[in-house]
Design a protein around this motif. Structure first.
Motif: not given
Length: 338
Positions: A47-74
């Protein structure tokens, strides 16, 4: 009325001020993860990740899995930039399908990982851990190890980091074997051989291959049995390249003299945590926590390149060499360097 600046979320650890200032200087809003400095973004609730990604154009990511569901939601998330060179936790196919760009920080940590690889080789051969433990226990008898000089070193993979290791080995008067799909004629003195021959003849085997389905458990029980008795295995690449349980068995049986491990299967599979701990507890194993590329200089280079990649994508400019992994805007997909 001026529009709000585009937002870039930073969830990788130790993102320095210089890289953040570069993004801000080009009109981007830099949003930190809010995690403690020593916490990985894998610890962040969804929930925290999705809130932070709301409206984001770019994401510099560490070890978090970047899934299809995350990408589709943003849908506004245009570019996903890795500070390192591994992208096995990014669903590249989904990114391409959904029109996103995936980048890595190619070349940022090559010197750091190559230096760390040599450090692990030397530490295992010279039994530094066993010597320090003896002194700490009040035993000052000499713990005898082995020279690197004069040995045969086998490099499995000869990408950027493998080549950097080969150049460093030139000062140790070693025989270098390599198994790779792309021999490099600019590196003199390397004999290109099959993997079975490399394993059979090498005193030290160092892994520098990407983790893809074809290379998972490349070093399994059979490969370990094919290594020279008393050899050393070094892995600064990806944990999944080695069957860690089989490696533990080979060490316990005395078939191998030791191992230098910066990566473990347990990083991706918590069920193997016990195996990793048993390996790290051994006096003949030198272990670090996926830290090979994390020198201060390496992190700064990676942060800067990741920021440059985000800027290039959002501004429509050319990306730094070797950094593009997938560009869904054009339907292109580039392979990983080593």
């Amino acid at each position: 009325m001026a529009s709000a600046p585009r937002k870039v979320l930073i969830t990788t650890r130790l993102f320095d001020d210089a890289a953040a200032r570069l993004l801000a200087s080009r009109g981007l809003s830099v949003v930190p993860s809010g995690l403690p400095p020593d916490a990985l973004d894998t610890h962040m609730p969804d929930a925290d990740l999705h809130a932070l990604l709301d409206g984001a154009s770019g994401w510099i990511v560490g070890q978090r899995a970047v899934t299809r569901d995350i990408l589709a939601a943003h849908p506004g998330l245009t570019v996903i930039a890795r500070r390192g060179v591994g992208y096995d936790r990014v669903d590249v196919a989904a990114a391409r399908d959904l029109g996103r760009v995936v980048t890595i920080a190619a070349g940022a940590n090559d010197p750091a990982v190559a230096d760390h690889t040599l450090a692990l080789m030397l530490a295992v051969l010279r039994r530094l851990r066993a010597s320090a433990a003896a002194i700490a226990a009040g035993d000052w008898r000499v713990v005898s190890g082995f020279d690197l000089t004069g040995k045969t070193v086998g490099l499995v993979g000869l990408g950027r980091i493998g080549r950097a290791v080969a150049r460093r080995l030139a000062g140790f008067d070693v025989r270098v074997l390599a198994t790779t799909r792309t021999p490099d004629p600019s590196l003199p003195g390397i004999a290109y051989v099959s993997l079975p021959r490399l394993l059979a003849e090498s005193d030290v085997v160092s892994l520098h291959a990407p983790l893809v389905p074809e290379t998972r458990h490349l070093i399994d029980a059979a490969a370990l049995a094919g290594m020279k008795r008393g050899a050393v295995l070094v892995n600064t690449s990806r944990g999944g390249l080695v069957d860690d349980a089989a490696l533990l068995a080979a060490l316990e049986a005395g078939h191998l003299a030791g191992a230098g491990l910066d990566v473990f299967e347990a990083e991706a599979d918590p069920a193997l945590q016990g195996v990793a701990q048993r390996l790290a507890a051994r006096s003949d194993v030198e272990a670090t926590a996926h830290a090979a590329g994390s020198s201060r200089e390496g992190l700064e280079r990676g942060n800067l390149i990741a920021a440059q990649c985000v800027l290039a994508v959002l501004e429509g400019a050319a990306l730094p060499d070797g950094c593009l992994i997938a560009d869904g805007r054009q339907g292109t997909h580039a392979g990983q360097g080593g």
